[in-house]
Design an enzyme around this catalytic site. Structure first.
Site, PDB file in Angstrom:
ATOM      1  N   ASP A  44     -45.971 -24.792  -8.835  1.00  4.82           N
ATOM      2  CA  ASP A  44     -47.081 -25.190  -8.719  1.00  4.82           C
ATOM      3  C   ASP A  44     -47.698 -26.295  -7.706  1.00  4.82           C
ATOM      4  O   ASP A  44     -47.479 -27.203  -7.766  1.00  4.82           O
ATOM      5  CB  ASP A  44     -47.613 -25.408 -10.281  1.00  4.82           C
ATOM      6  CG  ASP A  44     -49.262 -25.737 -10.223  1.00  4.82           C
ATOM      7  OD1 ASP A  44     -49.683 -24.378 -10.289  1.00  4.82           O
ATOM      8  OD2 ASP A  44     -49.633 -26.367 -10.456  1.00  4.82           O
ATOM      9  N   TYR A  49     -51.701 -31.743  -2.671  1.00  3.65           N
ATOM     10  CA  TYR A  49     -50.996 -32.808  -2.668  1.00  3.65           C
ATOM     11  C   TYR A  49     -50.439 -33.573  -1.259  1.00  3.65           C
ATOM     12  O   TYR A  49     -49.632 -34.269  -1.647  1.00  3.65           O
ATOM     13  CB  TYR A  49     -49.913 -31.726  -3.927  1.00  3.65           C
ATOM     14  CG  TYR A  49     -50.329 -31.546  -4.889  1.00  3.65           C
ATOM     15  CD1 TYR A  49     -51.490 -32.040  -6.235  1.00  3.65           C
ATOM     16  CD2 TYR A  49     -49.754 -30.184  -5.944  1.00  3.65           C
ATOM     17  CE1 TYR A  49     -51.927 -31.281  -7.011  1.00  3.65           C
ATOM     18  CE2 TYR A  49     -49.367 -29.970  -6.940  1.00  3.65           C
ATOM     19  CZ  TYR A  49     -50.680 -30.191  -7.274  1.00  3.65           C
ATOM     20  OH  TYR A  49     -52.027 -29.941  -9.148  1.00  3.65           O
ATOM     21  N   LYS A  78     -53.326 -24.081  -4.139  1.00  6.03           N
ATOM     22  CA  LYS A  78     -54.776 -24.460  -5.120  1.00  6.03           C
ATOM     23  C   LYS A  78     -55.721 -24.482  -3.520  1.00  6.03           C
ATOM     24  O   LYS A  78     -55.043 -24.720  -2.314  1.00  6.03           O
ATOM     25  CB  LYS A  78     -54.663 -25.212  -5.686  1.00  6.03           C
ATOM     26  CG  LYS A  78     -54.028 -24.958  -7.357  1.00  6.03           C
ATOM     27  CD  LYS A  78     -53.770 -26.860  -7.844  1.00  6.03           C
ATOM     28  CE  LYS A  78     -53.159 -26.632  -8.717  1.00  6.03           C
ATOM     29  NZ  LYS A  78     -51.722 -26.582  -8.457  1.00  6.03           N
ATOM     30  N   HIS A 111     -59.295 -25.356  -7.342  1.00  5.91           N
ATOM     31  CA  HIS A 111     -58.465 -26.655  -7.440  1.00  5.91           C
ATOM     32  C   HIS A 111     -59.603 -26.901  -8.735  1.00  5.91           C
ATOM     33  O   HIS A 111     -59.444 -27.350  -9.148  1.00  5.91           O
ATOM     34  CB  HIS A 111     -58.231 -27.189  -6.227  1.00  5.91           C
ATOM     35  CG  HIS A 111     -57.275 -28.212  -6.918  1.00  5.91           C
ATOM     36  ND1 HIS A 111     -55.882 -29.023  -6.203  1.00  5.91           N
ATOM     37  CD2 HIS A 111     -56.930 -28.899  -8.519  1.00  5.91           C
ATOM     38  CE1 HIS A 111     -55.267 -29.780  -6.794  1.00  5.91           C
ATOM     39  NE2 HIS A 111     -55.802 -29.796  -7.787  1.00  5.91           N
ATOM     40  N   SER A 165     -59.104 -23.325 -11.836  1.00  7.45           N
ATOM     41  CA  SER A 165     -58.645 -24.810 -12.514  1.00  7.45           C
ATOM     42  C   SER A 165     -59.924 -25.295 -12.732  1.00  7.45           C
ATOM     43  O   SER A 165     -61.060 -25.904 -11.581  1.00  7.45           O
ATOM     44  CB  SER A 165     -57.252 -25.361 -11.630  1.00  7.45           C
ATOM     45  OG  SER A 165     -57.110 -26.506 -11.629  1.00  7.45           O
ATOM     46  N   ASN A 269     -39.103 -35.935 -10.941  1.00 11.66           N
ATOM     47  CA  ASN A 269     -37.766 -35.489  -9.796  1.00 11.66           C
ATOM     48  C   ASN A 269     -36.568 -35.432 -10.689  1.00 11.66           C
ATOM     49  O   ASN A 269     -35.859 -35.862  -9.292  1.00 11.66           O
ATOM     50  CB  ASN A 269     -38.005 -37.148  -9.069  1.00 11.66           C
ATOM     51  CG  ASN A 269     -39.407 -37.089  -8.468  1.00 11.66           C
ATOM     52  OD1 ASN A 269     -40.027 -35.905  -8.478  1.00 11.66           O
ATOM     53  ND2 ASN A 269     -39.582 -38.820  -8.371  1.00 11.66           N
ATOM     54  N   ASN A 277     -36.347 -29.502 -19.479  1.00 14.57           N
ATOM     55  CA  ASN A 277     -37.396 -28.709 -19.592  1.00 14.57           C
ATOM     56  C   ASN A 277     -37.390 -27.193 -19.377  1.00 14.57           C
ATOM     57  O   ASN A 277     -38.659 -26.367 -20.220  1.00 14.57           O
ATOM     58  CB  ASN A 277     -38.618 -28.962 -18.743  1.00 14.57           C
ATOM     59  CG  ASN A 277     -38.814 -30.724 -18.093  1.00 14.57           C
ATOM     60  OD1 ASN A 277     -38.709 -31.369 -19.855  1.00 14.57           O
ATOM     61  ND2 ASN A 277     -38.945 -31.251 -17.418  1.00 14.57           N
TER      62      ASN A 277
END
Length: 316
Positions: A44, A49, A78, A111, A165, A269, A277
Protein backbone atom coordinates in the site's frame (compact mmCIF):
# COMPACT_ATOMS: atom_id res chain seq x y z
CA UNK A 1 -3.63 -16.28 2.21
CA UNK A 2 -6.91 -14.76 3.39
CA UNK A 3 -8.38 -12.34 0.85
CA UNK A 4 -11.36 -10.09 0.18
CA UNK A 5 -13.10 -10.57 -3.17
CA UNK A 6 -13.81 -7.21 -4.78
CA UNK A 7 -17.37 -7.11 -6.07
CA UNK A 8 -16.99 -5.50 -9.51
CA UNK A 9 -13.91 -7.33 -10.78
CA UNK A 10 -13.71 -10.44 -8.61
CA UNK A 11 -10.09 -9.58 -7.83
CA UNK A 12 -8.78 -10.89 -4.53
CA UNK A 13 -7.26 -8.30 -2.21
CA UNK A 14 -5.18 -9.78 0.63
CA UNK A 15 -6.48 -9.14 4.13
CA UNK A 16 -2.99 -8.26 5.41
CA UNK A 17 -0.41 -6.17 3.61
CA UNK A 18 2.46 -3.77 4.13
CA UNK A 19 1.86 -0.03 4.41
CA UNK A 20 4.67 2.11 2.99
CA UNK A 21 3.92 5.34 4.86
CA UNK A 22 7.03 6.62 6.68
CA UNK A 23 9.35 3.88 5.37
CA UNK A 24 12.61 5.77 4.69
CA UNK A 25 13.67 6.03 1.06
CA UNK A 26 17.06 4.48 1.68
CA UNK A 27 15.44 1.39 3.25
CA UNK A 28 12.27 1.07 1.18
CA UNK A 29 13.55 -1.09 -1.69
CA UNK A 30 15.11 -3.60 0.68
CA UNK A 31 12.08 -3.70 2.97
CA UNK A 32 9.66 -4.23 0.08
CA UNK A 33 11.84 -7.00 -1.36
CA UNK A 34 12.18 -8.69 2.03
CA UNK A 35 8.46 -8.34 2.70
CA UNK A 36 7.61 -10.05 -0.59
CA UNK A 37 10.10 -12.78 0.25
CA UNK A 38 8.37 -13.18 3.62
CA UNK A 39 4.98 -13.62 1.96
CA UNK A 40 3.51 -10.11 1.68
CA UNK A 41 1.38 -9.73 -1.44
CA UNK A 42 -0.42 -6.45 -0.73
CA UNK A 43 1.69 -3.29 -0.89
CA UNK A 44 0.00 0.00 0.00
CA UNK A 45 1.72 3.12 -1.27
CA UNK A 46 0.92 6.69 -2.29
CA UNK A 47 2.47 9.47 -4.28
CA UNK A 48 2.58 11.57 -1.13
CA UNK A 49 4.82 9.05 0.65
CA UNK A 50 7.69 9.98 -1.65
CA UNK A 51 9.11 6.45 -1.78
CA UNK A 52 7.34 4.85 -4.74
CA UNK A 53 10.46 4.69 -6.90
CA UNK A 54 12.25 2.76 -4.18
CA UNK A 55 9.20 0.55 -3.55
CA UNK A 56 9.19 -0.22 -7.26
CA UNK A 57 12.86 -1.18 -7.14
CA UNK A 58 12.03 -3.73 -4.45
CA UNK A 59 9.18 -5.10 -6.53
CA UNK A 60 11.31 -5.31 -9.67
CA UNK A 61 14.02 -7.22 -7.82
CA UNK A 62 11.48 -9.73 -6.53
CA UNK A 63 10.05 -10.15 -10.03
CA UNK A 64 13.49 -10.62 -11.61
CA UNK A 65 14.41 -13.28 -9.08
CA UNK A 66 11.16 -15.14 -9.62
CA UNK A 67 9.95 -14.76 -6.03
CA UNK A 68 6.55 -13.73 -7.31
CA UNK A 69 4.67 -12.97 -10.51
CA UNK A 70 3.15 -9.54 -11.09
CA UNK A 71 -0.35 -10.99 -11.04
CA UNK A 72 0.33 -12.40 -7.56
CA UNK A 73 0.93 -8.92 -6.15
CA UNK A 74 -1.78 -6.44 -5.23
CA UNK A 75 -0.30 -2.94 -5.48
CA UNK A 76 -2.25 0.05 -4.21
CA UNK A 77 -1.42 3.70 -4.72
CA UNK A 78 -3.20 7.00 -4.15
CA UNK A 79 -3.82 10.23 -6.03
CA UNK A 80 -2.59 13.30 -4.18
CA UNK A 81 -4.66 16.43 -3.55
CA UNK A 82 -2.83 18.70 -5.99
CA UNK A 83 -3.74 16.48 -8.96
CA UNK A 84 -7.55 16.41 -8.69
CA UNK A 85 -8.39 18.07 -12.00
CA UNK A 86 -9.23 15.59 -14.75
CA UNK A 87 -6.06 15.89 -16.84
CA UNK A 88 -3.73 16.21 -13.86
CA UNK A 89 -5.23 13.14 -12.19
CA UNK A 90 -4.55 10.97 -15.21
CA UNK A 91 -1.04 12.37 -15.65
CA UNK A 92 -0.26 11.78 -11.98
CA UNK A 93 -1.34 8.14 -12.14
CA UNK A 94 0.86 7.56 -15.18
CA UNK A 95 3.81 9.21 -13.42
CA UNK A 96 3.31 7.00 -10.38
CA UNK A 97 3.15 3.88 -12.52
CA UNK A 98 6.45 4.94 -14.07
CA UNK A 99 7.94 5.36 -10.60
CA UNK A 100 6.86 1.84 -9.65
CA UNK A 101 8.00 0.43 -12.99
CA UNK A 102 4.69 -1.37 -13.54
CA UNK A 103 1.90 -1.25 -16.13
CA UNK A 104 -1.11 -1.02 -13.82
CA UNK A 105 -2.22 -0.52 -10.25
CA UNK A 106 -4.48 -3.15 -8.74
CA UNK A 107 -6.13 -0.38 -6.73
CA UNK A 108 -5.94 3.40 -7.05
CA UNK A 109 -7.52 5.62 -4.38
CA UNK A 110 -8.26 9.31 -4.10
CA UNK A 111 -6.10 10.06 -1.07
CA UNK A 112 -8.25 12.84 0.45
CA UNK A 113 -11.49 14.52 -0.64
CA UNK A 114 -9.55 17.79 -0.76
CA UNK A 115 -8.42 19.60 -3.88
CA UNK A 116 -5.29 21.75 -3.62
CA UNK A 117 -3.66 24.07 -6.13
CA UNK A 118 -1.69 22.19 -8.79
CA UNK A 119 2.05 21.84 -8.33
CA UNK A 120 4.14 20.75 -11.32
CA UNK A 121 6.03 17.55 -10.39
CA UNK A 122 9.07 19.06 -12.11
CA UNK A 123 9.04 21.82 -9.51
CA UNK A 124 8.30 19.80 -6.35
CA UNK A 125 7.39 16.16 -5.81
CA UNK A 126 5.73 15.05 -3.73
CA UNK A 127 4.09 18.47 -3.32
CA UNK A 128 2.75 18.00 0.21
CA UNK A 129 0.07 20.09 1.86
CA UNK A 130 1.66 23.52 1.76
CA UNK A 131 2.79 25.98 -0.86
CA UNK A 132 6.14 27.73 -0.85
CA UNK A 133 4.61 30.28 1.55
CA UNK A 134 3.82 27.43 4.00
CA UNK A 135 0.09 27.96 3.54
CA UNK A 136 -2.63 25.61 2.27
CA UNK A 137 -3.95 26.65 -1.16
CA UNK A 138 -7.35 25.19 -2.00
CA UNK A 139 -8.44 24.67 -5.61
CA UNK A 140 -11.99 24.37 -6.95
CA UNK A 141 -12.28 20.92 -8.47
CA UNK A 142 -15.33 18.75 -7.82
CA UNK A 143 -14.96 15.20 -6.58
CA UNK A 144 -17.10 14.15 -9.55
CA UNK A 145 -14.49 15.51 -11.99
CA UNK A 146 -11.76 13.59 -10.22
CA UNK A 147 -13.85 10.43 -10.18
CA UNK A 148 -14.41 10.69 -13.94
CA UNK A 149 -10.63 10.68 -14.42
CA UNK A 150 -10.35 7.64 -12.16
CA UNK A 151 -12.93 5.82 -14.26
CA UNK A 152 -11.02 6.60 -17.44
CA UNK A 153 -7.88 5.11 -15.89
CA UNK A 154 -9.89 1.91 -15.49
CA UNK A 155 -11.07 2.14 -19.10
CA UNK A 156 -7.46 2.43 -20.26
CA UNK A 157 -6.32 -0.57 -18.26
CA UNK A 158 -3.95 1.48 -16.09
CA UNK A 159 -5.95 0.75 -12.94
CA UNK A 160 -7.93 -2.39 -12.13
CA UNK A 161 -10.00 -1.05 -9.22
CA UNK A 162 -10.68 2.43 -7.89
CA UNK A 163 -11.70 3.66 -4.49
CA UNK A 164 -11.72 6.37 -1.88
CA UNK A 165 -9.67 7.19 1.20
CA UNK A 166 -10.35 9.39 4.21
CA UNK A 167 -14.06 9.75 3.53
CA UNK A 168 -17.27 9.54 5.51
CA UNK A 169 -20.53 7.94 4.50
CA UNK A 170 -22.11 11.05 2.97
CA UNK A 171 -19.47 11.39 0.26
CA UNK A 172 -19.48 7.66 -0.45
CA UNK A 173 -23.25 7.73 -0.97
CA UNK A 174 -22.92 10.80 -3.20
CA UNK A 175 -20.34 9.14 -5.45
CA UNK A 176 -22.65 6.16 -5.92
CA UNK A 177 -25.22 8.49 -7.48
CA UNK A 178 -23.02 9.31 -10.46
CA UNK A 179 -20.31 6.64 -10.58
CA UNK A 180 -20.11 4.69 -13.82
CA UNK A 181 -17.37 2.57 -12.23
CA UNK A 182 -18.26 2.15 -8.58
CA UNK A 183 -15.72 2.36 -5.75
CA UNK A 184 -14.53 -1.07 -4.70
CA UNK A 185 -12.50 -0.13 -1.61
CA UNK A 186 -12.70 2.54 1.06
CA UNK A 187 -9.56 3.10 3.14
CA UNK A 188 -9.81 4.98 6.43
CA UNK A 189 -8.14 5.33 9.79
CA UNK A 190 -9.65 2.55 11.88
CA UNK A 191 -8.51 0.96 15.13
CA UNK A 192 -9.97 0.17 18.58
CA UNK A 193 -9.73 3.85 19.58
CA UNK A 194 -11.63 4.81 16.37
CA UNK A 195 -13.91 1.90 15.51
CA UNK A 196 -15.96 3.67 12.79
CA UNK A 197 -18.85 1.26 13.41
CA UNK A 198 -21.35 3.17 11.25
CA UNK A 199 -18.99 3.22 8.26
CA UNK A 200 -18.19 -0.47 8.75
CA UNK A 201 -21.92 -1.26 8.60
CA UNK A 202 -22.49 0.96 5.55
CA UNK A 203 -19.66 -0.50 3.47
CA UNK A 204 -20.77 -4.00 4.39
CA UNK A 205 -24.33 -3.30 3.20
CA UNK A 206 -23.01 -1.75 -0.02
CA UNK A 207 -20.59 -4.60 -0.69
CA UNK A 208 -17.58 -2.28 -0.65
CA UNK A 209 -14.33 -3.56 0.87
CA UNK A 210 -12.86 -1.66 3.79
CA UNK A 211 -9.16 -1.20 4.53
CA UNK A 212 -7.95 0.10 7.88
CA UNK A 213 -4.82 2.19 8.21
CA UNK A 214 -3.12 3.12 11.49
CA UNK A 215 -4.34 -0.18 12.93
CA UNK A 216 -2.21 0.30 16.05
CA UNK A 217 -3.77 3.68 16.80
CA UNK A 218 -1.29 6.17 18.25
CA UNK A 219 1.66 3.76 17.90
CA UNK A 220 2.73 5.13 14.52
CA UNK A 221 2.30 8.72 15.62
CA UNK A 222 4.47 8.76 18.74
CA UNK A 223 7.54 9.47 16.61
CA UNK A 224 5.68 12.47 15.16
CA UNK A 225 5.29 13.98 18.61
CA UNK A 226 1.88 12.53 19.50
CA UNK A 227 1.59 11.94 23.25
CA UNK A 228 -0.78 11.63 26.16
CA UNK A 229 -2.60 8.49 24.95
CA UNK A 230 -1.98 4.98 26.24
CA UNK A 231 -0.70 2.58 23.60
CA UNK A 232 -3.34 0.17 22.36
CA UNK A 233 -0.77 -2.59 22.81
CA UNK A 234 -0.82 -1.92 26.56
CA UNK A 235 -4.59 -1.95 27.02
CA UNK A 236 -5.71 -4.79 29.31
CA UNK A 237 -8.35 -6.08 26.85
CA UNK A 238 -5.63 -6.49 24.23
CA UNK A 239 -3.01 -7.90 26.59
CA UNK A 240 -5.44 -10.44 28.09
CA UNK A 241 -6.46 -11.68 24.66
CA UNK A 242 -2.82 -11.95 23.59
CA UNK A 243 -1.99 -14.03 26.64
CA UNK A 244 -5.04 -16.26 26.17
CA UNK A 245 -4.13 -17.06 22.57
CA UNK A 246 -0.34 -17.04 22.98
CA UNK A 247 -0.02 -14.24 20.43
CA UNK A 248 1.45 -10.75 20.49
CA UNK A 249 -0.70 -7.69 21.29
CA UNK A 250 -0.01 -6.46 17.75
CA UNK A 251 -1.45 -9.65 16.28
CA UNK A 252 -4.53 -9.30 18.47
CA UNK A 253 -5.18 -5.71 17.34
CA UNK A 254 -4.82 -6.73 13.69
CA UNK A 255 -7.04 -9.78 14.17
CA UNK A 256 -9.71 -7.58 15.76
CA UNK A 257 -10.03 -6.00 12.29
CA UNK A 258 -9.40 -8.92 9.93
CA UNK A 259 -11.75 -11.28 11.76
CA UNK A 260 -14.52 -8.87 10.74
CA UNK A 261 -13.38 -8.79 7.12
CA UNK A 262 -11.47 -5.49 7.33
CA UNK A 263 -8.09 -5.44 5.55
CA UNK A 264 -5.04 -4.07 7.37
CA UNK A 265 -1.81 -2.54 6.07
CA UNK A 266 0.54 -2.19 9.06
CA UNK A 267 3.88 -0.54 8.38
CA UNK A 268 7.06 -2.14 9.68
CA UNK A 269 10.76 -1.91 8.92
CA UNK A 270 11.47 -5.25 10.58
CA UNK A 271 11.07 -8.53 8.70
CA UNK A 272 10.23 -10.50 11.85
CA UNK A 273 7.40 -8.12 12.70
CA UNK A 274 6.21 -8.28 9.09
CA UNK A 275 6.01 -12.07 9.41
CA UNK A 276 4.22 -11.72 12.76
CA UNK A 277 1.70 -9.36 11.16
CA UNK A 278 1.05 -11.85 8.37
CA UNK A 279 0.37 -14.47 11.04
CA UNK A 280 -2.47 -12.51 12.62
CA UNK A 281 -5.08 -14.67 10.87
CA UNK A 282 -3.85 -17.90 12.43
CA UNK A 283 -6.27 -17.69 15.38
CA UNK A 284 -9.74 -16.39 16.23
CA UNK A 285 -10.74 -14.04 19.00
CA UNK A 286 -13.86 -14.87 20.98
CA UNK A 287 -16.95 -12.69 20.61
CA UNK A 288 -16.36 -11.36 24.14
CA UNK A 289 -12.78 -10.45 23.24
CA UNK A 290 -13.91 -8.66 20.06
CA UNK A 291 -16.47 -6.69 22.06
CA UNK A 292 -14.06 -5.85 24.91
CA UNK A 293 -11.50 -4.49 22.44
CA UNK A 294 -14.21 -2.59 20.55
CA UNK A 295 -15.27 -0.91 23.79
CA UNK A 296 -11.95 0.94 23.78
CA UNK A 297 -13.47 3.27 21.19
CA UNK A 298 -12.93 6.95 22.06
CA UNK A 299 -13.53 8.43 18.56
CA UNK A 300 -9.85 9.34 18.66
CA UNK A 301 -8.68 10.35 15.20
CA UNK A 302 -4.96 10.96 14.68
CA UNK A 303 -5.00 11.87 10.98
CA UNK A 304 -7.27 14.90 10.65
CA UNK A 305 -6.43 17.58 8.06
CA UNK A 306 -8.30 20.21 10.04
CA UNK A 307 -5.25 20.26 12.32
CA UNK A 308 -3.42 21.82 9.36
CA UNK A 309 -6.12 24.28 8.31
CA UNK A 310 -9.68 24.64 9.70
CA UNK A 311 -11.01 24.76 6.11
CA UNK A 312 -10.08 21.09 5.73
CA UNK A 313 -12.78 19.79 8.09
CA UNK A 314 -13.69 16.75 6.02
CA UNK A 315 -14.77 14.82 9.14
CA UNK A 316 -16.76 17.70 10.70
Amino acid sequence: MATIVLKRTGHRMPLVGLGLWKIPNNECAGIVYSAIKAGVRLLDGAGDYGNEKEAGEGVQRALREGLVRRDELFITSKLWNTFHSHDNAKAAAKLQLKHWGIDYFDLYLIHFPISLKYVDPEERYPPGWFGEDEKVHLHQVSYQETWRAMEELVDEGLVKNIGMSNVAGALLLDVLQYARVQPQVVQVELHPYLTQNALVRLTRVLGIALTAYSSFGPQGYYELGFEGVTSLLEQSAVVKAAEAHHRTPSQVVLRWATQRGIAVIPKSNDVKRIRDNLGCNSFDLTEDELEDIGRLNADLRMNNPTDLDPRLGIFA
